[in-house]
Structures are given as structure tokens and as C-alpha cells.
Motif scaffolding. Sequence first.
Motif, PDB file in Angstrom:
ATOM      1  N   UNK A 273       0.823  -1.204   0.000  1.00 31.15           N
ATOM      2  CA  UNK A 273       0.000   0.000   0.000  1.00 31.15           C
ATOM      3  C   UNK A 273       0.861   1.258   0.000  1.00 31.15           C
ATOM      4  N   UNK A 274       1.960   1.254   0.747  1.00 31.66           N
ATOM      5  CA  UNK A 274       2.846   2.424   0.780  1.00 31.66           C
ATOM      6  C   UNK A 274       3.511   2.637  -0.573  1.00 31.66           C
ATOM      7  N   UNK A 275       3.921   1.545  -1.214  1.00 35.14           N
ATOM      8  CA  UNK A 275       4.539   1.646  -2.534  1.00 35.14           C
ATOM      9  C   UNK A 275       3.581   2.310  -3.529  1.00 35.14           C
ATOM     10  N   UNK A 276       2.340   1.870  -3.521  1.00 33.78           N
ATOM     11  CA  UNK A 276       1.368   2.405  -4.467  1.00 33.78           C
ATOM     12  C   UNK A 276       0.937   3.817  -4.089  1.00 33.78           C
ATOM     13  N   UNK A 277       0.775   4.091  -2.793  1.00 34.78           N
ATOM     14  CA  UNK A 277       0.348   5.419  -2.357  1.00 34.78           C
ATOM     15  C   UNK A 277       1.463   6.447  -2.491  1.00 34.78           C
ATOM     16  N   UNK A 278       2.656   6.111  -1.983  1.00 37.10           N
ATOM     17  CA  UNK A 278       3.760   7.061  -2.005  1.00 37.10           C
ATOM     18  C   UNK A 278       4.337   7.234  -3.398  1.00 37.10           C
ATOM     19  N   UNK A 279       4.090   6.250  -4.267  1.00 38.36           N
ATOM     20  CA  UNK A 279       4.600   6.376  -5.631  1.00 38.36           C
ATOM     21  C   UNK A 279       4.002   7.543  -6.387  1.00 38.36           C
TER      22      UNK A 279
END
Length: 419
Positions: free
Chosen positions: A349-355
Motif C-alpha cells: 500500500x505504501x509503494x502504491x500510495x507514495x509512488x
Amino acid sequence: MLLRHRDFRWFWVGETVNRFGSSVSTVALPLIAVSVLQATTFQVGLLSAAAWLPWLLIGLPVGAWVDRWSRRPIMQLSSAISLVLFASIPLAARAEVLTIEWLLAIAVLTGIASVFFQTAYTAYLPNLLPQADQAEGNAKLHGSASAAQIAGVGCGGLIVQAAGAVNGMYVDASTFLIALLCISAIRYREPRQQNTTHTPLATEVLAGLRLVAGDVWLRTLTIFGAVSNLGLMGYQSIIVVFLVREIGVSPGVVGALIAIASSGGVVGAFLGRRVATAIGTARATLFFELALPALAMLIPLTSKGPGLALYTVGAFCIGVGVVAGNTIKSTFRQSYCPPELRGRLAASTSFLNYGTIPLGALLGGALGQVLGLRTALWITTAGVPLAGLVLLFSPIRRQRDLPSGELVAVGSVDSRLPR
């Protein structure tokens, strides 16, 4: 009360101090680049982007690694690495070897440490607290994180002014020492992993992505977060320039306005759990992530004098909505996701959100350059409440509460859809 929970107190203080130190560095590093190294505007922008780059490079595998290892030692090591890296800056300046390349390397390496710390911290809390206390724990952590970020940004400039741009990094480094000591004081020890099989890393990473993509609740919340960050970072990347150049506000007043607006995060942490209890977690999510952020549209109407209140109210409501929504979503994910996949869920989720964060910043800057700052603000602030349509056109709108209980069918579409 969780304040009587000894290990949570140490965990809470350690995580809050870690956030404070990270916020100080977001101010101190660019000031060093500008005042000491005479960096160009592009180099300063590159320095800011470097801190987020590790989420795109290693965010997914870190989730799998965190699920294989004990989380507390990861947080300790991450804090220790940040301590050493930030302390190296004044030492390098004294040895006359400090360069912009050095700062970029520090930003990337501390960003890597932050990825490990944040992923491990997210996966560790459900082990430290029973499920009944996790909502209160998340509220306290999100609230103190917002307060620490506000204080860190404000203190960053004061520390640099008092100690000098370079020597101020000793103060920053000391915050990670405090965080390391607090986390080391925790007595709770996670049970040893019983799984002795060696699953390929790629397989475990894909399991985290399948968990998000295959479950309607996790997928909806993750897509919403990614879209929302485009609008949030779009307007935040140009708001300082807008206030200074379009409105004519002094830098000191800009800092005060942003601090007041950011305090909405503290209010959001206080309200999130209480509103969710009163009206349901799904309804509260829609209120905080769609209805309240609609006031973001006040920001482009900002003008001189009393008109500055339009920015403050709009940005304050965004802060309330974002932090309250994050509190509710964090509690849901921690209770919903199987323990052995929590690290991978946090990383996915962090990868997709922070990306989307650097994309949002680039979008805001490009729109401001081509269309003008006020027009760019209309477009980007409109994206904040519009992102909430992802939630509105999902099963969430037909529910009072988000699902309770642990997800069973990992990697497949959840069968507990609204009836």
C-alpha cells in the motif's frame, strides 16, 4: 488507558521522536544545500525527491523482509543508521568534503532507513496491543505524528538559525538516538517465526500485491490513497510560492499559516475514532475523506488580509480529514490482514500510495508554470475531494462499517461483499 501500557508508552515516544527528527531534516537539508553549498533550484528539488525514491525502489521487497524478521530490531537498526548518517554531515563539513552529492546520498540512505522503520512499525503495533486497543493506539500515534511533524518543521528553521545549518544536524541526529533508546526499552518480544520454508522473495512480494489487488476493500482504499496523494502533493508543492508571490505574504507568516493549518491533523486524530464509533467506520471514512476535504476548494480563493483565513480553513479541514481517515484505515488493515502478511500489506500500500507523491509534486509545478499558480491550485485542490469518489463508487458507500475480523481468502476477492 494505553498510557498505563509501559511498552506502548516507549513505542509511542520512540515513533513520535523519529517523526520529529524526520520533519526537522526536511527543512534542514534544503537549507544546508542552499546556504552552504549554493545548490541550484533543481538540485534542491532533487534532494527532496531523493527521500521518497526508496519507496519506489525497495518498498515492495522490504515488506516481505519485514514479515520474515522480528520488527523491533529493524526499527532499532533503522534509527541507529539515521543517527550515524545525519551526524556525518557536520563531520564532513568540518573535513571540507561536504558536497551536494553527499547530501543526496544521505537523503537516499536515510530514506531507505525510513522505509524499513515505517514498514516494521506498521506491522509491529498489532503484536504489541490487543485488537480492542488498536484503534486508540492508532489515534494516539497518528495524532502525535501530526504534532511532531508540525513541531519538526517549525523547529527545523529555529535549530538552523540557532546552531547553524550544518551544526544543527547534531540536534537532528540526537532525535534518532532518543528514538533508538525508547524502542530498546520495550520489553515485549515477538514470538519466533515457525515457518522454516524459504519462499522466493518475488513470490512473497507478489503475495502482498495480490492481497491488495484481489480484495475489494484493500484495493479500494489503496487506489483512493494513490489518487488522493496526486491532489494533495499537487497543491502542497506550490502553496508556498502562491502565498509569497501571489498574495504577498512574508516567509514568517507563511510558516505560521502552514503550522496552524497542519494542526488539523491533531484534531483529526482526536475525532477519527470517536466519529467512527458514533456513525460507523465506513460512514466516517466517507465523511473524513470526501465531505470534509471538499472545503479544499477554499484555498484558491485565498486573498490578502482576512482572505488568508480561506487558506487556513481549507488546509485545516484537509488535515483533519486525512489524519482521521488514516487512523480509521490503519486500524481496519491491522485487524483485517493476517499477521504473517502485515509487513507486505504495509509495503504494497505504501509503494502504491507514495509512488504518486513525486508525480503530484511534478504535476503541481508544471501546472503552476504553464497555467499560473491560482489556476493550478483550482485544479489540484479539486483533486482532493474528487479522489473521494473512488470511495463513493465502491461497496463502502452501502455499509455502516468496514469489515471486522481477519481476511481468510488471501489473494482472492473477499466474499464478504455488501448484501
